[in-house]
Design an enzyme around this catalytic site. Structure first.
Site, PDB file in Angstrom:
ATOM      1  CE  LYS A  12      -9.262 -16.645 -37.271  1.00 53.95           C
ATOM      2  NZ  LYS A  12      -8.424 -15.426 -37.108  1.00 53.95           N
ATOM      3  CE1 TYR A  52      -4.736 -17.631 -33.571  1.00 52.03           C
ATOM      4  CE2 TYR A  52      -6.660 -17.207 -32.208  1.00 52.03           C
ATOM      5  CZ  TYR A  52      -6.084 -17.392 -33.457  1.00 52.03           C
ATOM      6  OH  TYR A  52      -6.862 -17.322 -34.592  1.00 52.03           O
ATOM      7  CG  PHE A  60      -2.982  -8.802 -32.276  1.00 49.34           C
ATOM      8  CD1 PHE A  60      -3.154 -10.176 -32.380  1.00 49.34           C
ATOM      9  CD2 PHE A  60      -1.862  -8.226 -32.865  1.00 49.34           C
ATOM     10  CE1 PHE A  60      -2.232 -10.962 -33.070  1.00 49.34           C
ATOM     11  CE2 PHE A  60      -0.934  -9.005 -33.562  1.00 49.34           C
ATOM     12  CZ  PHE A  60      -1.123 -10.377 -33.653  1.00 49.34           C
ATOM     13  NE  ARG A  88       0.703 -18.951 -44.132  1.00 48.64           N
ATOM     14  CZ  ARG A  88       0.264 -18.270 -43.078  1.00 48.64           C
ATOM     15  NH1 ARG A  88      -0.612 -18.821 -42.246  1.00 48.64           N
ATOM     16  NH2 ARG A  88       0.687 -17.057 -42.843  1.00 48.64           N
ATOM     17  CB  THR A  94      -3.392 -11.566 -41.674  1.00 47.62           C
ATOM     18  OG1 THR A  94      -2.376 -12.548 -41.829  1.00 47.62           O
ATOM     19  CG2 THR A  94      -3.988 -11.674 -40.293  1.00 47.62           C
ATOM     20  NE  ARG A 105      -7.425 -15.030 -43.015  1.00 45.33           N
ATOM     21  CZ  ARG A 105      -6.207 -15.398 -42.607  1.00 45.33           C
ATOM     22  NH1 ARG A 105      -5.146 -15.109 -43.330  1.00 45.33           N
ATOM     23  NH2 ARG A 105      -6.060 -16.047 -41.468  1.00 45.33           N
ATOM     24  CG  ASN A 115      -8.748 -13.178 -40.019  1.00 43.71           C
ATOM     25  OD1 ASN A 115      -9.295 -13.914 -39.197  1.00 43.71           O
ATOM     26  ND2 ASN A 115      -7.436 -13.101 -40.135  1.00 43.71           N
ATOM     27  CG  HIS A 118      -5.989 -20.195 -37.598  1.00 47.29           C
ATOM     28  ND1 HIS A 118      -4.963 -19.321 -37.305  1.00 47.29           N
ATOM     29  CD2 HIS A 118      -5.492 -21.441 -37.410  1.00 47.29           C
ATOM     30  CE1 HIS A 118      -3.888 -20.035 -36.946  1.00 47.29           C
ATOM     31  NE2 HIS A 118      -4.192 -21.325 -36.990  1.00 47.29           N
ATOM     32  CD  GLU A 129      -2.118 -23.823 -35.600  1.00 44.74           C
ATOM     33  OE1 GLU A 129      -2.795 -24.014 -36.629  1.00 44.74           O
ATOM     34  OE2 GLU A 129      -1.577 -22.737 -35.331  1.00 44.74           O
TER      35      GLU A 129
HETATM   36  P1  CMP Z   1      -4.917 -15.889 -37.552  1.00 44.57           P
HETATM   37  O1  CMP Z   1      -4.390 -16.452 -38.836  1.00 44.57           O
HETATM   38  O2  CMP Z   1      -5.987 -16.650 -36.876  1.00 44.57           O
HETATM   39  O3  CMP Z   1      -3.695 -15.748 -36.530  1.00 44.57           O
HETATM   40  C1  CMP Z   1      -3.668 -14.763 -35.535  1.00 44.57           C
HETATM   41  C2  CMP Z   1      -4.772 -13.759 -35.669  1.00 44.57           C
HETATM   42  O4  CMP Z   1      -4.565 -12.540 -34.987  1.00 44.57           O
HETATM   43  C3  CMP Z   1      -4.907 -13.354 -37.112  1.00 44.57           C
HETATM   44  O5  CMP Z   1      -5.450 -14.419 -37.855  1.00 44.57           O
HETATM   45  C4  CMP Z   1      -5.786 -12.113 -36.988  1.00 44.57           C
HETATM   46  O6  CMP Z   1      -7.162 -12.411 -37.006  1.00 44.57           O
HETATM   47  C5  CMP Z   1      -5.441 -11.584 -35.595  1.00 44.57           C
HETATM   48  N1  CMP Z   1      -4.801 -10.266 -35.613  1.00 44.57           N
HETATM   49  C6  CMP Z   1      -5.285  -9.163 -35.049  1.00 44.57           C
HETATM   50  N2  CMP Z   1      -4.451  -8.126 -35.231  1.00 44.57           N
HETATM   51  C7  CMP Z   1      -3.414  -8.584 -35.948  1.00 44.57           C
HETATM   52  C8  CMP Z   1      -2.221  -7.978 -36.469  1.00 44.57           C
HETATM   53  N3  CMP Z   1      -1.944  -6.679 -36.283  1.00 44.57           N
HETATM   54  N4  CMP Z   1      -1.369  -8.762 -37.161  1.00 44.57           N
HETATM   55  C9  CMP Z   1      -1.629 -10.085 -37.344  1.00 44.57           C
HETATM   56  N5  CMP Z   1      -2.740 -10.708 -36.860  1.00 44.57           N
HETATM   57  C10 CMP Z   1      -3.636  -9.959 -36.189  1.00 44.57           C
END
Ligand code: CMP
Length: 135
Positions: A12, A52, A60, A88, A94, A105, A115, A118, A129
């Site tokens: 990212k 997304y 968010f 993962r 996350t 992360r 973070n 992805h 994806e």
């Molecule tokens: P990612 O794995 O890229 O998938 C969705 C992204 O939303 C996640 O990583 C986070 O960076 C972002 N995000 C922001 N707020 C939240 C939340 N409350 N719960 C989960 N993902 C979040």
């Protein structure tokens, strides 16, 4: 039994900005992932919204799409046994604050939005994806 899978990984904007591309790629390689394809790109907000869209009802969503389109990213197809779950595990939770020691992360993440990486969360989403970025 072997279960060779492919998954989509994104480095990212926060990690690209801090010149962590090579370090993160090395971590994948050291954890037995093959990087089958990779490219550095910048996507538009509309493309981020499409990518997304599973999160479109979440509070968010808008910030997330703004963020992913805010700077260059690196997209990669990773391959190994059980690539989806292994990626993962390697990424960690996350929210970097909750991520386990030694995970990407935990090491690089700044906040739940920033973070650093992805990874696809299922076989079905991995296909979607990968297709999104490499077709
Ligand atoms: P990612 O794995 O890229 O998938 C969705 C992204 O939303 C996640 O990583 C986070 O960076 C972002 N995000 C922001 N707020 C939240 C939340 N409350 N719960 C989960 N993902 C979040």
């Amino acid at each position: 039994m072997s279960n060779l899978e492919q998954t989509l990984s994104i480095i990212k904007p926060d990690a690209v900005e801090r010149n962590l591309i090579e370090e993160i790629k090395s971590t994948f390689k050291n954890n037995n992932f093959k990087i089958l394809k990779d490219k550095k790109i910048q996507i538009t907000k509309t493309e981020a919204e499409e990518f997304y869209k599973v999160h479109q009802t979440k509070p968010f969503y808008n910030d997330l799409c703004e963020y992913l389109s805010s700077g260059p990213i690196v997209v990669m197809i990773l391959e190994r046994e059980n690539a989806i779950s292994e990626n993962r595990k390697l990424m960690g939770a996350t929210d970097p604050k909750k991520a386990e020691e030694g995970t990407l992360r935990k090491k690089y993440g700044i906040s739940i939005d920033r973070n650093s990486v992805h990874g696809s969360d299922s076989i079905e989403n991995a296909k979607i994806e990968i297709n999104f970025f490499f077709s």
